[in-house]
Write an enzyme that holds these catalytic residues in place. Structure first.
Site, PDB file in Angstrom:
ATOM      1  N   PRO A   2       0.749  -1.168   0.033  1.00 23.10           N
ATOM      2  CA  PRO A   2       0.182   0.062  -0.009  1.00 23.10           C
ATOM      3  C   PRO A   2       0.823   1.181  -0.046  1.00 23.10           C
ATOM      4  O   PRO A   2       1.887   1.377   0.829  1.00 23.10           O
ATOM      5  CB  PRO A   2      -0.613   0.046   1.301  1.00 23.10           C
ATOM      6  CG  PRO A   2      -0.627  -1.529   1.642  1.00 23.10           C
ATOM      7  CD  PRO A   2       0.651  -1.980   1.182  1.00 23.10           C
ATOM      8  N   GLU A   3       0.752   2.229  -0.999  1.00 28.40           N
ATOM      9  CA  GLU A   3       1.204   3.617  -0.734  1.00 28.40           C
ATOM     10  C   GLU A   3       0.202   4.481  -0.308  1.00 28.40           C
ATOM     11  O   GLU A   3      -0.773   4.243  -0.197  1.00 28.40           O
ATOM     12  CB  GLU A   3       1.917   3.925  -2.175  1.00 28.40           C
ATOM     13  CG  GLU A   3       2.746   2.933  -2.628  1.00 28.40           C
ATOM     14  CD  GLU A   3       3.759   3.405  -3.797  1.00 28.40           C
ATOM     15  OE1 GLU A   3       3.790   4.611  -3.848  1.00 28.40           O
ATOM     16  OE2 GLU A   3       4.412   2.781  -4.505  1.00 28.40           O
TER      17      GLU A   3
END
Ligand SMILES: [Zn+2]
Length: 291
Positions: A2-3
């Site tokens: 996840p960014e």
């Protein structure tokens, strides 16, 4: 992994279920996360009201009525599953996955409004931590983070100042969490493409001799903000779609211009997208468009 846009998508999904609600019961099934959950974790949460759910870089921060802040990080493979009275209510297919193996459910929050939030993380690089609000500024996990890329204070002058004199590549500079917080490999590649700047360009070239920003710095800041905002918008729409769909919708990857597209045509010039390795990570870019 996840960014920032994915974490912001999770925050927007969880906020209606957490804000204003109390932790009625907290279940910890496995304390062995990236950093172990403390013994008094459940006790310090139970009965507390979530006054707000914010985000700093890739950390979710729940402000509690006790004066503690609950820090949550999804790590490499973490997700949050949200149910209300046993029913899945919403979810990005990747970060609110409905089909996760329950043996990786490590923490379950039962909220006073009937919502259940389950933290699932097969690789256990994610974790949670309770920090007194007064000590948040000196918290080691947050202390060295650069500016929020979507915050007002992040502008061309600030980025140019941070890059002035840097002999490293733009790719490496933007991946440095002290220069700007929360950008990872995917969105650095995407933002550089949008700004038409080569990932190999020396970082110092977005500033003049006095450290003042030039056109490149302005283009880059605009590109970073636009890229992140587009991705958050895409996450938002996948959340909406997911409520009436079967879970197959809403992958941000369909929106990538260059990331993971080696050998495919550049969406701008139709030349071939190239992959190189910089500081151990793959970089994707168009050598014709990005100078
Ligand atoms: Zn191109």
């Amino acid at each position: 992994m996840p960014e920032l846009p994915e974490v912001e998508t999770v925050r927007m999904g969880l906020a209606p279920a957490m804000e204003g609600a109390r932790f009625a019961k907290v279940e910890v099934r496995d304390r062995r996360l990236r950093w172990p959950l403390p013994k008094d974790f459940e006790k310090r949460l139970t009965g507390q009201t979530v006054e707000g759910l914010g985000r700093r870089a890739k950390y979710l921060l729940a402000d509690l009525s006790s004066g503690d802040v609950l820090l949550m990080h999804l790590g490499m493979s973490g997700s949050m599953r949200l149910r209300r009275n046993g029913q899945q209510v919403l979810g990005d297919p990747r970060y609110f996955d409905i089909a996760k193996d329950e043996k990786h459910d490590h923490v379950v929050f039962h909220m006073s409004n009937g919502a259940t939030i389950t933290f699932n993380d097969p690789r256990r690089f994610g974790s949670m931590k309770l920090v007194p609000r007064a000590k948040l500024d000196s918290e080691p996990l947050l202390r060295n983070l650069g500016p929020e890329p979507l915050g007002n204070e992040f502008d061309a002058a600030m980025l140019a100042n941070a890059c002035a004199g840097k002999k490293t590549s733009l790719k490496a500079a933007l991946s440095d969490q002290r220069v700007v917080a929360g950008l990872g490999n995917i969105y650095v590649c995407e933002a550089l493409f949008r700004a038409r700047l080569s990932p190999k360009r020396q970082a110092s070239t977005i500033a003049d001799r006095n450290g003042k920003p030039n056109e490149r710095a302005r283009a880059l800041v605009d590109a970073i903000k636009a890229t992140l905002n587009d991705a958050i918008k895409a996450g938002g729409s996948s959340l909406r779609d997911h409520r009436r769909a079967d879970g197959s919708l809403g992958d941000f990857q369909h929106n990538f211009q260059v990331y993971d597209r080696e050998g495919e045509p550049c969406p701008h010039c139709k030349g071939k997208i190239k992959r190189i390795v910089q500081t151990g990570r793959s970089t994707f870019y168009c050598p014709a468009c990005q100078k």
